[in-house]
Every structure is written in C-alpha cells, then in structure tokens.
Write a protein that holds these residues in place. Structure first.
Motif, PDB file in Angstrom:
ATOM      1  N   ASP A   1       6.897   4.726  -0.437  1.00  0.00           N
ATOM      2  CA  ASP A   1       7.193   3.396  -1.163  1.00  0.00           C
ATOM      3  C   ASP A   1       7.608   2.201  -0.426  1.00  0.00           C
ATOM      4  OD1 ASP A   1       7.334   1.667  -3.516  1.00  0.00           O
ATOM      5  OD2 ASP A   1       9.355   2.610  -4.307  1.00  0.00           O
ATOM      6  N   LEU A   2       7.375   1.048  -1.165  1.00  0.00           N
ATOM      7  CA  LEU A   2       7.799  -0.336  -0.316  1.00  0.00           C
ATOM      8  C   LEU A   2       9.062  -0.102   0.027  1.00  0.00           C
ATOM      9  CD1 LEU A   2       5.146  -1.028  -2.007  1.00  0.00           C
ATOM     10  CD2 LEU A   2       5.842  -3.262  -1.765  1.00  0.00           C
ATOM     11  N   THR A   3       9.703  -1.035   1.405  1.00  0.00           N
ATOM     12  CA  THR A   3      11.150  -0.971   1.500  1.00  0.00           C
ATOM     13  C   THR A   3      11.571  -2.252   0.653  1.00  0.00           C
ATOM     14  OG1 THR A   3      10.720  -2.589   3.254  1.00  0.00           O
ATOM     15  CG2 THR A   3      10.324  -0.418   3.986  1.00  0.00           C
ATOM     16  N   ILE A   4      12.929  -2.474   0.594  1.00  0.00           N
ATOM     17  CA  ILE A   4      13.625  -3.528   0.089  1.00  0.00           C
ATOM     18  C   ILE A   4      12.958  -4.947   0.132  1.00  0.00           C
ATOM     19  CG2 ILE A   4      15.410  -3.960   1.128  1.00  0.00           C
ATOM     20  CD1 ILE A   4      15.269  -3.841  -2.590  1.00  0.00           C
ATOM     21  N   TYR A   5      12.518  -5.087   1.633  1.00  0.00           N
ATOM     22  CA  TYR A   5      11.744  -6.116   2.148  1.00  0.00           C
ATOM     23  C   TYR A   5      10.520  -6.427   1.822  1.00  0.00           C
ATOM     24  CZ  TYR A   5      16.284  -5.910   4.293  1.00  0.00           C
ATOM     25  OH  TYR A   5      17.558  -5.566   4.729  1.00  0.00           O
TER      26      TYR A   5
ATOM     27  N   VAL B   1       6.688  -0.642   4.246  1.00  0.00           N
ATOM     28  CA  VAL B   1       6.710   0.653   3.583  1.00  0.00           C
ATOM     29  C   VAL B   1       7.524   1.761   4.618  1.00  0.00           C
ATOM     30  CG1 VAL B   1       4.501   0.548   2.298  1.00  0.00           C
ATOM     31  CG2 VAL B   1       4.624   1.451   4.705  1.00  0.00           C
ATOM     32  N   VAL B   2       8.028   2.677   3.946  1.00  0.00           N
ATOM     33  CA  VAL B   2       9.144   3.724   4.485  1.00  0.00           C
ATOM     34  C   VAL B   2       8.238   4.333   5.673  1.00  0.00           C
ATOM     35  CG1 VAL B   2      10.595   5.432   4.404  1.00  0.00           C
ATOM     36  CG2 VAL B   2      10.502   3.848   2.601  1.00  0.00           C
TER      37      VAL B   2
ATOM     38  N   ASP C   1     -10.067   2.377   2.811  1.00  0.00           N
ATOM     39  CA  ASP C   1      -9.145   1.065   2.406  1.00  0.00           C
ATOM     40  C   ASP C   1      -7.963   1.047   3.239  1.00  0.00           C
ATOM     41  OD1 ASP C   1     -10.781   0.482   0.397  1.00  0.00           O
ATOM     42  OD2 ASP C   1      -9.617   0.958  -1.369  1.00  0.00           O
ATOM     43  N   LEU C   2      -7.651  -0.118   3.528  1.00  0.00           N
ATOM     44  CA  LEU C   2      -6.483  -0.569   4.133  1.00  0.00           C
ATOM     45  C   LEU C   2      -5.579  -1.183   3.243  1.00  0.00           C
ATOM     46  CD1 LEU C   2      -4.476  -0.835   6.747  1.00  0.00           C
ATOM     47  CD2 LEU C   2      -5.932  -2.925   7.328  1.00  0.00           C
ATOM     48  N   ILE C   3      -3.985  -0.750   3.053  1.00  0.00           N
ATOM     49  CA  ILE C   3      -3.329  -1.540   2.380  1.00  0.00           C
ATOM     50  C   ILE C   3      -2.046  -2.041   3.206  1.00  0.00           C
ATOM     51  CG2 ILE C   3      -1.425  -1.235   0.496  1.00  0.00           C
ATOM     52  CD1 ILE C   3      -3.019   1.437  -0.054  1.00  0.00           C
ATOM     53  N   TYR C   4      -1.990  -3.581   3.182  1.00  0.00           N
ATOM     54  CA  TYR C   4      -0.925  -3.979   3.846  1.00  0.00           C
ATOM     55  C   TYR C   4       0.248  -4.802   2.903  1.00  0.00           C
ATOM     56  CZ  TYR C   4       1.489  -7.431   6.914  1.00  0.00           C
ATOM     57  OH  TYR C   4       2.326  -7.958   7.817  1.00  0.00           O
ATOM     58  N   VAL C   5       1.377  -4.400   3.202  1.00  0.00           N
ATOM     59  CA  VAL C   5       2.548  -4.970   2.517  1.00  0.00           C
ATOM     60  C   VAL C   5       3.155  -6.140   3.328  1.00  0.00           C
ATOM     61  CG1 VAL C   5       4.705  -4.374   1.406  1.00  0.00           C
ATOM     62  CG2 VAL C   5       2.808  -2.636   1.371  1.00  0.00           C
ATOM     63  N   GLU C   6       3.257  -7.080   2.693  1.00  0.00           N
ATOM     64  CA  GLU C   6       3.896  -8.391   3.868  1.00  0.00           C
ATOM     65  C   GLU C   6       5.366  -8.481   3.431  1.00  0.00           C
ATOM     66  OE1 GLU C   6       2.066 -11.617   1.895  1.00  0.00           O
ATOM     67  OE2 GLU C   6       0.698 -12.077   3.679  1.00  0.00           O
ATOM     68  N   PRO C   7       5.908  -8.692   4.592  1.00  0.00           N
ATOM     69  CA  PRO C   7       7.631  -9.011   4.447  1.00  0.00           C
ATOM     70  C   PRO C   7       7.885 -10.059   3.530  1.00  0.00           C
ATOM     71  CG  PRO C   7       6.855  -9.669   6.602  1.00  0.00           C
ATOM     72  CD  PRO C   7       5.587  -9.221   5.916  1.00  0.00           C
TER      73      PRO C   7
END
Length: 265
Positions: free
Chosen positions: A177-181, A153-154, A221-227
């Motif tokens: 927001d999420l990055t492009i990756y 995320v940014v 809560d923990l949010i993790y965005v995978e590459p």
C-alpha cells in the motif's frame, strides 16, 4: 477578562487541529465517491494482449499425440533440485515475441501474435492447425507477466503475476500500500503498447478510475507514486509530524486547563 480570552484560545487550538486532520483525511481515503457508482458501471472486463518481449509457453496436443509433436518445441531434460541422480524434470522451451510481435512457430512459420489476446491466439492457431491435426488443443500462457511499483509505497519493486490478470489496487497491495506520504490523487501509470509509452494519471481518492482502461494492468506496467508536499518539502516540518503536534497540543491544553482550574479554586 484576560483569563477568559486565554481560555477561549486554548479551546480553539484542538478545534483547529481537528479540522486540519479532517481535511487531511480527504486526501488519504480511497474511493470517496464509490456510493455514486452503480454495479453496472463497475462491471469492467479485461484481457491482456501480447506485447514484444513476452515469453509464451505454447503447448499443442491432440488425440493423436505423435501427430502433434512436430508443432511443439523440443523439450530439454534439466537435473532435479538437490543433485539427485536418476531424477530429472522436463522443461518446456519458450517462444519469445520479437519487436514486431512475431513468433517463429514450428511447421507453421512466422506468425503475428502481437496485439492479440490469448483467446485470439488459441483460435488463430487452431485454425492454422486444421490442415494437419484433428481436434487440436492449444494452451497458451504468458511466463514473464510482471508489474513494477515505485515511489511512496511500503515495499517498492517488481512483482511476477501468476494469474496474468491484476488490478491497480491489487498491485499496490502487493507493494504494501501507499505510505502516508504518497499522493493518492495523482498516481502515475506508465504503459507501453506497440513500442509507444503513455503516461497516465490516476486519482485513487475517486472510484471513477475503476471504469477506466487503467483499472486492470498490462504486463510490464510501471506504477509510480509521487511524494506529497509533506515529504517533498523538507521545510514543512509541521506536516510531517502532525500526530506529534496533536499529542503536544493535547498535553498543553490539559496542562493549561489544570492551571486554570487551580487558579479558579
């Protein structure tokens, strides 16, 4: 004949790149099936429940203010900002929910708050206070409501939530927001309830998650965005530089077209 084949090949390059770009768009766009959802399906309501280590501000009041005083924690005077003499602000002390979900409440003793919503706690306390107070008013607020967003995320970090009610898309927007990756189809949400952690995978490219228990977030809560593969696979240089390659292909195509036109003339 050779020129014709080469000409067809040059035309094929931007078409392939455009097709590839469209397939990538399907992995990036959110809520792709939202048109198939009805308004009734998306009407999800939620209220957070009290968990261990929550800090609660609870204020009991009544028409007889003096009678209500014993049911509130003592307040302390805190010096005002800037060190101005003669000025002070009153700070309400907080209740810490212990690991068993219990709170030691004035006069009433140990009370079970864990697992209850704020509305349930208000009703619970009013019932307990009936013996001592007439027309008691109870206000409850969670003071340490926060969520954490990590990964692609940014602006990763922890965010304090004043409203005590936040959705997953809102939390991601706080993080820029999420990055492009970031993998939009496989966002991980870690949630702890009654000491047990659950790991849940959410597909943001589909609107269905709006009807799930993970649309509204719990405190902590923990949010993790995978590459995605383009980021994690360092050898995949092409995927990481798609815009650059498209620009290069366009320039090459234009140059080749110019050369063919010159040769033709």
């Amino acid at each position: 004949m050779k020129k014709t084949c080469f000409y067809n090949y040059v035309l094929l390059v931007p078409i392939i790149l455009l097709t590839f770009s469209c397939s990538q768009n399907k992995q990036i766009a959110y809520y792709q099936n939202i048109d198939k959802m009805s308004s009734e399906q998306s009407a999800v309501s939620y209220e957070s429940t009290i968990q261990p280590d929550d800090l609660l501000m609870i204020i009991v009041s009544a028409p007889d203010a003096e009678a209500a005083m014993p049911f509130n924690l003592e307040t302390t005077n805190v010096p005002a900002m800037g060190g101005q003499s003669g000025l002070a602000q009153r700070q309400q002390q907080l209740y810490l929910v212990d690991k068993n979900g219990m709170v030691d409440f004035p006069v009433l003793g140990a009370l079970q708050f864990g697992g209850k919503t704020k509305v349930e706690i208000v009703a619970f306390l009013k019932e307990k206070l009936k013996t001592y107070l007439k027309n008691a008013i109870v206000n409850v607020r969670i003071m340490n409501y926060k969520v954490s967003v990590l990964g692609e995320v940014v602006r990763p970090g922890s965010f304090n939530i004043n409203s005590e009610r936040i959705t997953l898309p809102e939390a991601l927007s706080l993080a820029g927001d999420l990055t492009i990756y970031g993998r939009r189809e496989n966002v991980i949400l870690v949630r702890e309830i009654n000491g047990k952690k659950s790991f849940n995978r959410i597909d943001l490219t589909k609107a269905d998650f709006m009807n799930s228990p993970y649309y509204y977030l719990n405190q902590n809560d923990l949010i993790y965005v995978e590459p995605n593969k383009a980021k994690s696979n360092t050898s995949s240089v092409f995927n990481q530089n798609i815009p650059v390659w498209i620009s290069i292909a366009s320039l090459v195509s234009s140059a080749v077209f110019s050369i063919l036109l010159i040769n033709k003339n």
